[in-house]
Enzyme design. Structure first.
Site, PDB file in Angstrom:
ATOM      1  N   ALA A 104       4.743  -9.161   1.505  1.00  0.00           N
ATOM      2  CA  ALA A 104       3.656  -9.538   0.590  1.00  0.00           C
ATOM      3  C   ALA A 104       2.500  -8.544   0.675  1.00  0.00           C
ATOM      4  CB  ALA A 104       3.166 -10.946   0.907  1.00  0.00           C
ATOM      5  N   ILE A 164      12.648   4.509   9.193  1.00  0.00           N
ATOM      6  CA  ILE A 164      12.198   5.760   9.790  1.00  0.00           C
ATOM      7  C   ILE A 164      12.317   5.641  11.307  1.00  0.00           C
ATOM      8  CG2 ILE A 164      10.289   7.405   9.969  1.00  0.00           C
ATOM      9  CD1 ILE A 164      11.333   7.053   7.103  1.00  0.00           C
ATOM     10  N   LYS A 207       2.635  -5.419   1.797  1.00  0.00           N
ATOM     11  CA  LYS A 207       3.053  -4.091   1.365  1.00  0.00           C
ATOM     12  C   LYS A 207       3.231  -4.025  -0.155  1.00  0.00           C
ATOM     13  CE  LYS A 207       3.071  -1.983   5.321  1.00  0.00           C
ATOM     14  NZ  LYS A 207       2.162  -0.847   5.589  1.00  0.00           N
ATOM     15  N   GLY A 245      -4.220   4.139  12.005  1.00  0.00           N
ATOM     16  CA  GLY A 245      -2.965   4.063  12.732  1.00  0.00           C
ATOM     17  C   GLY A 245      -2.432   5.456  12.985  1.00  0.00           C
ATOM     18  N   SER A 270      -6.217   1.324  17.159  1.00  0.00           N
ATOM     19  CA  SER A 270      -6.744  -0.001  17.489  1.00  0.00           C
ATOM     20  C   SER A 270      -6.760  -0.314  18.975  1.00  0.00           C
ATOM     21  CB  SER A 270      -5.938  -1.085  16.760  1.00  0.00           C
ATOM     22  OG  SER A 270      -4.578  -1.050  17.182  1.00  0.00           O
ATOM     23  N   SER A 324       5.794   0.243   1.991  1.00  0.00           N
ATOM     24  CA  SER A 324       7.110   0.117   2.614  1.00  0.00           C
ATOM     25  C   SER A 324       8.116  -0.300   1.550  1.00  0.00           C
ATOM     26  CB  SER A 324       7.069  -0.932   3.720  1.00  0.00           C
ATOM     27  OG  SER A 324       8.374  -1.300   4.146  1.00  0.00           O
ATOM     28  N   TYR A 335       4.803  -9.576   5.773  1.00  0.00           N
ATOM     29  CA  TYR A 335       4.753  -8.110   5.726  1.00  0.00           C
ATOM     30  C   TYR A 335       5.053  -7.601   4.316  1.00  0.00           C
ATOM     31  CZ  TYR A 335       5.867  -3.257   7.082  1.00  0.00           C
ATOM     32  OH  TYR A 335       5.901  -1.886   7.203  1.00  0.00           O
ATOM     33  N   ASP A 351     -11.383  -1.673  14.937  1.00  0.00           N
ATOM     34  CA  ASP A 351     -10.669  -2.809  14.355  1.00  0.00           C
ATOM     35  C   ASP A 351     -10.916  -2.770  12.860  1.00  0.00           C
ATOM     36  OD1 ASP A 351      -9.642  -5.202  13.468  1.00  0.00           O
ATOM     37  OD2 ASP A 351     -11.000  -6.474  14.638  1.00  0.00           O
ATOM     38  N   ASN A 389      -2.638   4.106   6.822  1.00  0.00           N
ATOM     39  CA  ASN A 389      -1.308   3.976   7.420  1.00  0.00           C
ATOM     40  C   ASN A 389      -1.178   2.768   8.338  1.00  0.00           C
ATOM     41  OD1 ASN A 389       1.374   5.099   8.585  1.00  0.00           O
ATOM     42  ND2 ASN A 389       0.038   4.962  10.377  1.00  0.00           N
TER      43      ASN A 389
END
Length: 240
Positions: free
Chosen positions: A150, A181, A152, A8, A33, A135, A148, A55, A82
């Site tokens: 879960a 951010i 992270k 990423g 991606s 996060s 999300y 991918d 990332n």
């Protein structure tokens, strides 16, 4: 020259991480991606930067990519996991598809990349660094982000586990958990000013480079005695 892979790595926080590592003298391979335009634009800005479309949820594609990178440069010193996506929604209304999309990229993508890179680091006795981007949602939870959060949270846990497993190999594995951010993702929030005023003690969103600076430190020899830790960068929003 040390070699770093950033998934990423062409947009948002990943772009800043790529840029900061590049300016520290790393040969950076920025993995992305789909957004070819953003990748090519960054490559033009940073001469010598390598970009690779992959991918990361596809374990075979990841293995092929990592093998290619190692053959090109003869080493891999740093991996920054990332890449991540969101598919928000309230828990009872969240489809299996939304769950699996997020799990496959955020968690299994990290697993695929990390396994491929650690095999090389261990076999070649490279005292490397792996930095996982989690996060604050993975530390404190967030309404509408069960999937999300879960993934992270799992990233924090796998960081601590792998740090112990690979400590005998002198491989450092740490985690960075950003809060709010300034990125395309947070620019879409309707209540930005309310969040700044009432939730974040420093009364502002962080800048992508403020996350990247911590990543660069953890990738450096200055962090050789740090492993298995989660660094929360959130302007004082939560206590970890």
């Amino acid at each position: 020259m040390k070699v770093a892979i950033v998934t990423g790595g062409t947009r948002g926080i990943g772009k800043s991480i790529t840029t900061e590592l590049y300016h520290e003298g790393y040969q950076v391979i920025a993995v992305y991606s789909s957004n070819d335009a953003a990748a090519l634009e960054l490559q033009e800005q940073l001469p010598g930067l390598e970009i690779s479309k992959c991918d990361i949820s596809d374990s075979r594609a990841v293995q092929k990519l990592v093998t290619k990178i190692f053959r090109m440069y003869g080493r891999i010193d740093c991996l920054v996991n990332n890449a991540g996506i969101i598919r928000d929604g309230y828990f009872l209304m969240m489809s299996e598809e939304k769950w699996m999309d997020v799990v496959n990229i955020n968690l299994m993508g990290l697993v695929n990349m990390t396994k491929a890179v650690l095999k090389i680091m261990k076999a070649k006795r490279i005292q490397g660094k792996v930095i996982n981007i989690s996060s604050t949602s993975g530390v404190a939870g967030q309404v509408g982000q069960a999937n999300y959060s879960a993934t992270k949270g799992a990233i924090v846990s796998i960081t601590k586990t792998l740090a112990k497993e690979f400590a005998p190999d002198q491989i450092n594995i740490n985690c960075v958990s950003p809060g709010f951010i300034e990125t395309d993702m947070t620019n879409e929030l309707r209540n930005k000013e309310e969040i700044k005023e009432h939730i974040i003690p420093l009364r502002r969103f962080g800048r992508p480079e403020e996350v990247a600076w911590t990543v660069v430190f953890l990738a450096s020899e200055k962090a050789n005695y740090i492993t298995g830790k989660n660094f929360v960068i959130d302007g004082g929003m939560i206590n970890d």
